[in-house]
Design an enzyme around this catalytic site. Structure first.
Site, PDB file in Angstrom:
ATOM      1  N   LYS A   1       0.851  -1.193   0.000  1.00 38.01           N
ATOM      2  CA  LYS A   1       0.000   0.000   0.000  1.00 38.01           C
ATOM      3  C   LYS A   1       0.882   1.238   0.000  1.00 38.01           C
ATOM      4  O   LYS A   1       2.008   1.240   0.499  1.00 38.01           O
ATOM      5  CB  LYS A   1      -0.965   0.019   1.190  1.00 38.01           C
ATOM      6  CG  LYS A   1      -0.300   0.089   2.573  1.00 38.01           C
ATOM      7  CD  LYS A   1       0.049   1.482   3.039  1.00 38.01           C
ATOM      8  CE  LYS A   1       0.784   1.444   4.375  1.00 38.01           C
ATOM      9  NZ  LYS A   1       1.402   2.744   4.725  1.00 38.01           N
TER      10      LYS A   1
ATOM     11  N   ASP B   1      -2.776  -1.283   9.902  1.00 39.94           N
ATOM     12  CA  ASP B   1      -2.985  -1.268   8.463  1.00 39.94           C
ATOM     13  C   ASP B   1      -3.687  -2.521   7.942  1.00 39.94           C
ATOM     14  O   ASP B   1      -4.077  -2.567   6.768  1.00 39.94           O
ATOM     15  CB  ASP B   1      -1.643  -1.119   7.724  1.00 39.94           C
ATOM     16  CG  ASP B   1      -1.039   0.264   7.866  1.00 39.94           C
ATOM     17  OD1 ASP B   1      -1.755   1.192   8.288  1.00 39.94           O
ATOM     18  OD2 ASP B   1       0.155   0.418   7.565  1.00 39.94           O
TER      19      ASP B   1
END
Length: 285
Positions: free
Chosen positions: A9, A132
């Site tokens: 990401k 996350d």
């Protein structure tokens, strides 16, 4: 046996709030899954084992977030089956790219499929593994808040690719946040909306508040950012707590050309496009 890909990401912006009583900082961030991936393979086995692809080294079981995800799912479904996890690490560690969280999310999905879990269990376990992980479970493009547990998916961004460069330093996320506190909660440099591809302009300006703290801990990070910005003639941003640096290009050929002029010494570099999920199937051996 079942295989999957775990996608890195990138934080396209990251705004940080003051330290809360629970020890976490609230964040407001635009997350994007990208095509820089680790591979995972999960199978039943004669004994519990985690190993690298083709025998390569990986963190031991207790310290490996992907293995912890597998064990958590096994416990949740009440299984006693022994498992083997193979992990091919391509996403650099301690880089601000969420590689460990992506691996955990993909491992959760694989264990869910192999052991007969549910999507509800995946969603329940994810926040316990890391801030996350809830995003990486779904991936794509999302606005993320809280400590990372609040994920609002939006339409996947298109119209650009990214050149990613990881300078030769490692930055531990807790240390970067602590330095941000010590510095008095500074704002990071802004990339104006008009300098962005059309699909990103509604989200501009893009600011990563952790940049001043990361650069204070690793001054060479600012040197790398200046070098890349000069060489590429465009803004260069920090992803997460760093040190991964990101710039946006029209297409892969332009981004590949940009990476060709990067000075030697980077830990890693990659051309990556936005992808619509945080993980996916893989049939690679």
């Amino acid at each position: 046996m079942i295989r999957g890909l775990a996608h890195a990401k990138v934080n396209l912006f990251l705004r940080v709030g003051s330290l809360r009583a629970d020890g976490f900082h609230p964040v407001h961030s635009l997350f994007q899954s990208v095509s820089w991936s680790d591979r995972l393979e999960l199978s039943f086995a004669a004994e519990d084992e985690i190993s690298g692809w083709h025998g390569g080294e990986v963190p031991d079981a207790e310290g490996n977030l992907a293995w912890r995800a597998v064990v958590a799912m096994r416990t949740a479904v009440g299984s006693e089956r022994l498992l083997r996890l193979r992990l091919d690490k391509q996403i650099p560690v301690a880089a601000g790219l969420g590689g460990g969280s992506a691996d955990a999310a993909a491992a959760l999905h694989l264990a869910c499929q192999l052991l007969g879990g549910t999507a509800e269990l995946v969603a329940e376990i994810a926040p316990e593994l890391g801030s996350d992980v809830p995003f990486c479970v779904t991936g794509g493009t999302a606005l993320v808040g809280g400590r990372g547990e609040t994920v609002h998916p939006i339409e996947t961004l298109t119209g650009f690719v990214m050149a990613l460069v990881v300078p030769p330093v490692e930055l531990a996320t807790p240390r970067v946040f602590a330095e941000w506190d010590r510095l008095g909660e500074p704002s990071g440099p802004a990339v104006a909306a008009e300098a962005l591809p059309p699909s990103l302009r509604p989200h501009g300006p893009l600011i990563n508040d952790l940049y001043p703290a990361a650069a204070a801990l690793a001054p060479e990070l600012d040197e790398w950012r200046s070098h890349l910005a000069d060489a590429w003639g465009r803004p260069v941003m920090l992803s997460g707590s760093g040190p991964a640096l990101v710039a946006l290009f029209v297409d892969a050929d332009e981004a590949e050309g940009a990476l060709a002029v990067v000075r030697p010494g980077a830990r890693a570099s990659h051309v990556a496009a936005p992808v619509a999920k945080g993980w996916g199937p893989s049939r690679d051996a």
